[in-house]
Write an enzyme that holds these catalytic residues in place. Structure first.
Site, PDB file in Angstrom:
ATOM      1  N   ARG A  60       0.839  -1.215   0.000  1.00 55.40           N
ATOM      2  CA  ARG A  60       0.000   0.000   0.000  1.00 55.40           C
ATOM      3  C   ARG A  60       0.868   1.257   0.000  1.00 55.40           C
ATOM      4  O   ARG A  60       0.473   2.320  -0.481  1.00 55.40           O
ATOM      5  CB  ARG A  60      -0.961   0.014   1.209  1.00 55.40           C
ATOM      6  CG  ARG A  60      -1.787   1.295   1.308  1.00 55.40           C
ATOM      7  CD  ARG A  60      -3.019   1.166   2.214  1.00 55.40           C
ATOM      8  NE  ARG A  60      -2.746   0.573   3.491  1.00 55.40           N
ATOM      9  CZ  ARG A  60      -2.095   1.196   4.504  1.00 55.40           C
ATOM     10  NH1 ARG A  60      -1.692   2.448   4.368  1.00 55.40           N
ATOM     11  NH2 ARG A  60      -1.871   0.580   5.644  1.00 55.40           N
ATOM     12  N   TYR A 113     -17.644  14.051 -15.152  1.00 54.48           N
ATOM     13  CA  TYR A 113     -18.159  12.697 -14.949  1.00 54.48           C
ATOM     14  C   TYR A 113     -19.091  12.719 -13.729  1.00 54.48           C
ATOM     15  O   TYR A 113     -18.734  13.259 -12.680  1.00 54.48           O
ATOM     16  CB  TYR A 113     -16.988  11.732 -14.747  1.00 54.48           C
ATOM     17  CG  TYR A 113     -17.423  10.328 -14.426  1.00 54.48           C
ATOM     18  CD1 TYR A 113     -18.315   9.655 -15.257  1.00 54.48           C
ATOM     19  CD2 TYR A 113     -16.964   9.673 -13.293  1.00 54.48           C
ATOM     20  CE1 TYR A 113     -18.730   8.364 -14.955  1.00 54.48           C
ATOM     21  CE2 TYR A 113     -17.366   8.393 -12.993  1.00 54.48           C
ATOM     22  CZ  TYR A 113     -18.261   7.739 -13.828  1.00 54.48           C
ATOM     23  OH  TYR A 113     -18.663   6.469 -13.526  1.00 54.48           O
ATOM     24  N   ASP A 185      -8.801  16.931 -14.819  1.00 52.71           N
ATOM     25  CA  ASP A 185      -9.041  15.527 -15.148  1.00 52.71           C
ATOM     26  C   ASP A 185      -8.746  15.398 -16.644  1.00 52.71           C
ATOM     27  O   ASP A 185      -9.487  15.896 -17.483  1.00 52.71           O
ATOM     28  CB  ASP A 185     -10.492  15.153 -14.822  1.00 52.71           C
ATOM     29  CG  ASP A 185     -10.797  13.682 -15.124  1.00 52.71           C
ATOM     30  OD1 ASP A 185     -10.117  13.104 -16.002  1.00 52.71           O
ATOM     31  OD2 ASP A 185     -11.721  13.123 -14.510  1.00 52.71           O
ATOM     32  N   LYS A 210      -9.555   4.173 -18.959  1.00 46.90           N
ATOM     33  CA  LYS A 210      -9.927   4.638 -20.311  1.00 46.90           C
ATOM     34  C   LYS A 210      -8.747   4.489 -21.283  1.00 46.90           C
ATOM     35  O   LYS A 210      -8.232   3.409 -21.438  1.00 46.90           O
ATOM     36  CB  LYS A 210     -10.438   6.081 -20.232  1.00 46.90           C
ATOM     37  CG  LYS A 210     -11.378   6.328 -19.064  1.00 46.90           C
ATOM     38  CD  LYS A 210     -12.614   5.451 -19.096  1.00 46.90           C
ATOM     39  CE  LYS A 210     -13.489   5.725 -17.885  1.00 46.90           C
ATOM     40  NZ  LYS A 210     -14.434   4.668 -17.615  1.00 46.90           N
TER      41      LYS A 210
END
Ligand code: LCS
Length: 401
Positions: A60, A113, A185, A210
């Site tokens: 992590r 979005y 973004d 994407k």
């Protein structure tokens, strides 16, 4: 590879962050599928926690496969480093959580979005954060919405799904003049078509799901920033909140990234042809694609981007019923949400990706019921044109029986 930063972007997607494995010579970055890393001594463990030894501790907090992807994205965007995230929304969450506090205000693009907007309007509101959503394609709207407590200007350009393009340099100046940061973004453009940090943005994020991964088989996200101190702040929040990436996921995205330049070039050429076809077709009411001269920010897009990308929004004559028939009639384009895949996807934002927004907000942001979004892939353009043509014929038959 040695220093790759001076290479062209289409070389960087193949080589940045990637080195032959020092232990075995493996050319493909190995998948370090481990949760934790052994220390040779207690002192070494302590030094790693102190940051005096750069070795790995726990996945992590860092992992070689994930680090290779982060280095690649940072080089492509011109960032000081990057943070790979479990999903694009995890990347968005890291940015919001790191940069906002009680009483803070955000100015954001209205057509972002859906969940990027909803999470501010619902979850962050619970903590006293407020947000104003504006059509950021006119930078004057951003300037007017700024307040003394504005900490963040959050822009999606091109925006999902309206394809509105925002002047990033102008927004950076507005944000900085008010002591705020600009986050972009960059999912719809990819770092090959737009480098917001070069235009003055402070933070850039992507849904890696994407274009960057590009094969509709992984979800992922990433955040990058140019200022090392800002990156450190983002990194601390990212690791402790826990929306980090998995090594196998990182390896898949690295594999997808290598063909980004080829895929973007092909998909964009296909999109330009399809957009021109749609614009000339009487069954289509309107088309928004930054590569068309009719796009309201065509000139800005030509200046700010290295290409218009591969997503088109258009209105089908006959409204929602016709749009629904059109998307259900496609045989090659797959009826599915998401974008940036090698295969063409088609969807209806008002009833799908942006359906959670109240109708009034949706319509004010230009997400109308007739809007169809096509995310063009890498198939042969003749097959795509034939598919769109026959689907429009079916839509026209129900619109005017
Ligand atoms: N930013 C943009 C511009 C997006 O389009 C999406 C997802 C996200 C962030 C979130 O990324 P994720 O967590 O899904 O990796 N956009 C989607 C879309 O238009 N259809 O399905 C997902």
């Amino acid at each position: 590879m040695g220093d790759t930063t001076r290479h062209h972007p289409s070389t960087l997607v193949i080589h940045a962050g990637q080195h032959a494995d020092p232990h075995t010579g493996a050319v493909s970055v190995p998948i370090y599928q481990t949760s934790t890393f052994a220390f040779r001594s207690a002192d070494e463990g302590a030094a790693r926690f102190l940051g005096a030894d750069p070795g790995f501790i726990y996945t992590r907090l860092g992992n070689p496969t994930i680090q290779a992807l982060e280095t690649a994205i940072a080089e492509l965007e011109g960032g000081a480093g990057a943070l790979a995230a479990a999903t694009g929304m995890a990347a968005v969450q890291t940015v919001y959580f790191a940069l906002l506090e009680q009483g803070a205000h955000v100015v954001a693009t209205d057509a972002v979005y859906g969940p990027s907007r909803l999470v501010l309007e619902t979850e962050y509101r619970r903590f006293g954060v407020s947000a104003t959503f504006v059509d950021s394609s006119d930078a004057a709207n951003v300037a007017r919405a700024m307040r003394p407590e504005t900490r963040l200007v959050y822009v999606e350009s091109p925006a999902n799904p309206t394809m509105a393009v925002t002047d990033l340099a102008a927004c950076a100046k507005i944000a900085h003049d008010h002591g705020a940061l600009l986050c972009v973004d960059n999912t719809f453009a990819s770092p090959l078509l737009q480098r917001p940090l070069d235009l003055g943005a402070d933070v850039v994020l992507h849904s890696l799901t994407k274009f960057i991964n590009g094969h509709s088989d992984v979800v992922g996200g990433v955040v990058t920033a140019r200022d090392p101190e800002l990156l450190t702040r983002l990194r601390k929040v990212h690791r402790n909140l826990g929306g980090t990436m998995d090594p196998h996921q990182a390896w898949l995205v690295l594999r997808g990234l290598k063909s980004l330049a080829l895929r973007v070039e092909r998909a964009q050429a296909n999109a330009q042809r399809i957009a021109a076809f749609l614009e000339a077709d009487p069954r289509v009411a309107w088309v928004r694609y930054p590569g068309l001269a009719s796009h309201p920010q065509h000139e800005l897009a030509s200046r700010q981007m290295a290409g218009p990308g591969a997503v088109i929004s258009f209105g089908v004559r006959g409204g929602f019923a016709a749009a629904k028939t059109m998307i259900e009639s496609c045989r090659l384009a797959t009826l599915a949400v998401s974008l940036g895949g090698i295969e063409t996807l088609i969807e209806h934002p008002a009833s799908m990706t942006h359906s959670a927004l109240p109708r009034a907000e949706r319509e004010a942001a230009g997400i109308t019921d007739d809007l169809v979004r096509i995310a063009v892939g890498c198939e042969d353009e003749r097959d795509l044109l034939a598919d769109v043509d026959q689907a429009l014929a079916r839509a026209a038959a129900i619109a005017a029986p």
